[in-house]
Design a protein around this motif. Sequence first.
Motif, mmCIF file in Angstrom:
data_model
loop_
_atom_site.group_PDB
_atom_site.id
_atom_site.type_symbol
_atom_site.label_atom_id
_atom_site.label_comp_id
_atom_site.label_asym_id
_atom_site.label_seq_id
_atom_site.Cartn_x
_atom_site.Cartn_y
_atom_site.Cartn_z
ATOM 1 N N VAL A 63 0.630 -1.229 -0.090
ATOM 2 C CA VAL A 63 0.096 -0.234 0.070
ATOM 3 C C VAL A 63 0.815 1.283 0.144
ATOM 4 C CG1 VAL A 63 -1.525 1.264 1.372
ATOM 5 C CG2 VAL A 63 -1.866 -1.172 1.198
ATOM 6 N N LEU A 64 0.528 2.211 -0.864
ATOM 7 C CA LEU A 64 1.279 3.441 -0.983
ATOM 8 C C LEU A 64 -0.015 4.466 -0.395
ATOM 9 C CD1 LEU A 64 3.680 5.337 -1.371
ATOM 10 C CD2 LEU A 64 2.895 5.456 -3.779
ATOM 11 N N TYR A 65 0.292 5.283 0.862
ATOM 12 C CA TYR A 65 -0.370 5.878 1.676
ATOM 13 C C TYR A 65 0.069 7.350 1.434
ATOM 14 C CZ TYR A 65 -3.277 8.102 5.402
ATOM 15 O OH TYR A 65 -3.950 8.582 6.166
ATOM 16 N N VAL A 66 -0.899 8.235 0.934
ATOM 17 C CA VAL A 66 -0.762 9.590 0.799
ATOM 18 C C VAL A 66 -1.849 10.519 1.627
ATOM 19 C CG1 VAL A 66 -0.176 11.578 -0.849
ATOM 20 C CG2 VAL A 66 -0.210 9.174 -1.714
ATOM 21 N N ASP A 67 -1.340 10.789 2.584
ATOM 22 C CA ASP A 67 -2.193 11.677 3.591
ATOM 23 C C ASP A 67 -2.168 13.058 3.012
ATOM 24 O OD1 ASP A 67 -3.767 12.230 5.634
ATOM 25 O OD2 ASP A 67 -2.282 12.704 6.954
ATOM 26 N N GLU A 68 -3.290 13.824 3.001
ATOM 27 C CA GLU A 68 -3.670 15.137 2.420
ATOM 28 C C GLU A 68 -3.220 15.196 1.299
ATOM 29 O OE1 GLU A 68 -1.157 17.242 5.606
ATOM 30 O OE2 GLU A 68 -3.063 17.563 6.748
ATOM 31 N N VAL A 69 -3.344 14.468 0.242
ATOM 32 C CA VAL A 69 -3.051 14.163 -1.231
ATOM 33 C C VAL A 69 -3.460 15.681 -1.665
ATOM 34 C CG1 VAL A 69 -5.305 13.278 -1.844
ATOM 35 C CG2 VAL A 69 -3.004 12.776 -3.178
ATOM 36 N N ASN A 70 -4.598 16.417 -1.205
ATOM 37 C CA ASN A 70 -4.737 17.627 -1.838
ATOM 38 C C ASN A 70 -3.991 18.601 -1.659
ATOM 39 O OD1 ASN A 70 -5.860 17.368 0.921
ATOM 40 N ND2 ASN A 70 -6.801 18.990 0.682
ATOM 41 N N LEU A 71 -2.940 18.582 -0.887
ATOM 42 C CA LEU A 71 -1.883 19.475 -0.528
ATOM 43 C C LEU A 71 -0.653 19.089 -1.310
ATOM 44 C CD1 LEU A 71 -2.437 20.275 3.250
ATOM 45 C CD2 LEU A 71 -3.286 21.409 1.370
ATOM 46 N N LEU A 72 -0.449 17.750 -2.008
ATOM 47 C CA LEU A 72 0.555 17.740 -2.572
ATOM 48 C C LEU A 72 0.841 18.167 -3.985
ATOM 49 C CD1 LEU A 72 2.480 15.126 -1.925
ATOM 50 C CD2 LEU A 72 1.325 13.935 -3.656
ATOM 51 N N PRO A 73 2.148 18.562 -4.429
ATOM 52 C CA PRO A 73 2.107 19.354 -5.829
ATOM 53 C C PRO A 73 1.774 18.505 -6.968
ATOM 54 C CG PRO A 73 4.161 19.453 -4.301
ATOM 55 C CD PRO A 73 3.344 18.599 -3.696
ATOM 56 N N ASP A 74 0.913 19.187 -7.733
ATOM 57 C CA ASP A 74 0.289 18.532 -8.800
ATOM 58 C C ASP A 74 1.216 17.362 -9.711
ATOM 59 O OD1 ASP A 74 -1.904 19.825 -8.278
ATOM 60 O OD2 ASP A 74 -2.129 21.065 -9.640
ATOM 61 N N ALA A 75 2.553 17.990 -9.861
ATOM 62 C CA ALA A 75 3.348 17.081 -10.672
ATOM 63 C C ALA A 75 3.614 15.652 -9.883
ATOM 64 C CB ALA A 75 4.848 17.502 -10.774
ATOM 65 N N LEU A 76 3.618 15.673 -8.676
ATOM 66 C CA LEU A 76 3.717 14.285 -7.841
ATOM 67 C C LEU A 76 2.307 13.448 -8.060
ATOM 68 C CD1 LEU A 76 6.391 15.845 -6.727
ATOM 69 C CD2 LEU A 76 5.871 14.652 -4.494
ATOM 70 N N VAL A 77 1.431 14.179 -7.822
ATOM 71 C CA VAL A 77 -0.081 13.354 -8.140
ATOM 72 C C VAL A 77 -0.095 12.875 -9.266
ATOM 73 C CG1 VAL A 77 -2.545 13.690 -8.008
ATOM 74 C CG2 VAL A 77 -0.886 14.827 -6.157
ATOM 75 N N ASP A 78 0.325 13.679 -10.370
ATOM 76 C CA ASP A 78 0.289 13.151 -11.613
ATOM 77 C C ASP A 78 1.322 11.897 -11.912
ATOM 78 O OD1 ASP A 78 -1.593 14.605 -13.389
ATOM 79 O OD2 ASP A 78 -0.291 16.318 -13.473
ATOM 80 N N ALA A 79 2.397 11.889 -11.575
ATOM 81 C CA ALA A 79 3.321 10.721 -11.505
ATOM 82 C C ALA A 79 2.688 9.766 -10.638
ATOM 83 C CB ALA A 79 4.474 11.250 -11.182
ATOM 84 N N LEU A 80 2.152 10.113 -9.677
ATOM 85 C CA LEU A 80 1.556 8.915 -8.707
ATOM 86 C C LEU A 80 0.728 8.239 -9.408
ATOM 87 C CD1 LEU A 80 1.801 7.695 -6.111
ATOM 88 C CD2 LEU A 80 0.405 9.386 -4.963
ATOM 89 N N LEU A 81 -0.414 8.707 -9.867
ATOM 90 C CA LEU A 81 -1.419 8.187 -10.528
ATOM 91 C C LEU A 81 -1.168 7.613 -11.784
ATOM 92 C CD1 LEU A 81 -3.931 11.054 -9.997
ATOM 93 C CD2 LEU A 81 -4.116 8.821 -8.841
ATOM 94 N N ASP A 82 -0.083 8.026 -12.653
ATOM 95 C CA ASP A 82 0.203 7.218 -13.776
ATOM 96 C C ASP A 82 0.878 5.925 -13.253
ATOM 97 O OD1 ASP A 82 -0.401 9.118 -15.436
ATOM 98 O OD2 ASP A 82 1.603 10.253 -15.425
ATOM 99 N N VAL A 83 1.815 5.865 -12.326
ATOM 100 C CA VAL A 83 2.187 4.545 -11.849
ATOM 101 C C VAL A 83 0.967 3.588 -11.413
ATOM 102 C CG1 VAL A 83 4.061 3.316 -10.359
ATOM 103 C CG2 VAL A 83 4.334 5.714 -11.518
ATOM 104 N N ALA A 84 0.243 4.197 -10.424
ATOM 105 C CA ALA A 84 -0.689 3.439 -9.836
ATOM 106 C C ALA A 84 -1.753 2.703 -11.028
ATOM 107 C CB ALA A 84 -1.704 4.256 -8.834
ATOM 108 N N ALA A 85 -2.121 3.406 -11.969
ATOM 109 C CA ALA A 85 -2.889 2.744 -12.885
ATOM 110 C C ALA A 85 -2.439 1.817 -13.799
ATOM 111 C CB ALA A 85 -3.541 3.936 -13.829
ATOM 112 N N SER A 86 -1.066 2.061 -14.206
ATOM 113 C CA SER A 86 -0.187 1.120 -15.127
ATOM 114 C C SER A 86 0.336 0.023 -14.476
ATOM 115 C CB SER A 86 0.641 2.141 -15.782
ATOM 116 O OG SER A 86 1.797 2.371 -15.231
ATOM 117 N N GLY A 87 0.731 0.217 -13.209
ATOM 118 C CA GLY A 87 1.630 -0.892 -12.423
ATOM 119 C C GLY A 87 3.054 -0.824 -13.006
ATOM 120 N N VAL A 88 3.211 -0.099 -13.691
ATOM 121 C CA VAL A 88 4.947 0.130 -14.161
ATOM 122 C C VAL A 88 5.560 1.725 -13.910
ATOM 123 C CG1 VAL A 88 6.210 -0.083 -16.057
ATOM 124 C CG2 VAL A 88 4.490 -1.668 -16.048
#
Length: 356
Positions: free
Chosen positions: A110-135
């Motif tokens: 599990v990768l847990y991100v608390d207060e994800v709404n305060l995370l920089p957009d670039a990190l959220v974009d990269a994180l969601l890309d990896v989560a959806a693709s698994g690579v």
Amino acid sequence: MTVVQAAAPAVFPFTALVGQSELQRALLLTAVDPGIGGVLISGPRGTAKSTAARALAELLPGAKEAAPFVSLPLTASLEQLVGSLNVEDVLRDGKVRLSPGLVARAHGGVLYVDEVNLLPDALVDALLDVAASGVNIVERDGISQQHAARFVLVGTMNPEEGELRPQLLDRFGLAVTLENPRDPVPRQAILRARLQFDEDAQALIGAHTPQLVQLGEQLTRARAALAGLTWPDAVLAHAAQKALDAGVDGVRADLVMLRAARALAALEGRSAVTTADVDAVADLALAHRRMESAATPPGASQRPQPAPSNGNQHQPAPDALAEPGREPEGDWGALPPQPVATTRVVSTGAWPAKKA
């Protein structure tokens, strides 16, 4: 000198969570199929958001030891998240060395991100890309490396601290909104379970061990059966209609609903995905994507209502609204033109009078 290592803190059992059935379902579905794209949990403080995420990591099967639980700090950089490549090693000995990031550490857990709404957009974009693709793909100076990074993404946020941009909100697969318990009966049950855990954690874990083992085995079977389940045409049509009724943009909601419905069928040990499965997961996939206009009853007026007067705004002329169905002409609230007398301008003496 003897070094004493502190024992790992006990984790609250997943099956002991009280009043969180919707959250538990969303987490289990994403555990069966991480390609769903993660779970976004929105709610006030003290509603067991992080407790549920940690409990899921303890439940995940597939390893002799507990699955990793990795927490992403708000101060993390992009390189800390996805990793980096050492180009100097390539120039020196021709070998590419990858310094793994947090997504590599979270593989299988599990990768847990608390207060994800305060995370920089670039990190959220990269994180969601990896989560959806698994690579995870790491690139630097024309050199590229990739590795598997299949994990359950759990993001939490408190709406009082700001919202997540709609573009990023849409990329989370499922979303759950938690509220403070208002009914005294479930609130007392939550308190009782928490007090039991604080007083004797091992006793509570032991009491729930049979359920935890059974649920872990259920997850293992569901993961193995997932690829063998397909979506009949009726299920595809039903998911598409659900998305259209919700007025969502794009087809991501349709795809998430279908993947979640398949995960639910696999989790419950059934050999076919049905429209009932789509109905069961629809709110989880649509709640954060549903357009406000879709909630407007058909035929309702879309014209904005005038703001209340503050004493400085003109009111519409009475005769303009006296006749039913008649709208005022021109700008709303403008006064009708009024005749104004003109006065001939005479010479002020600043310039010589023009000779006839």
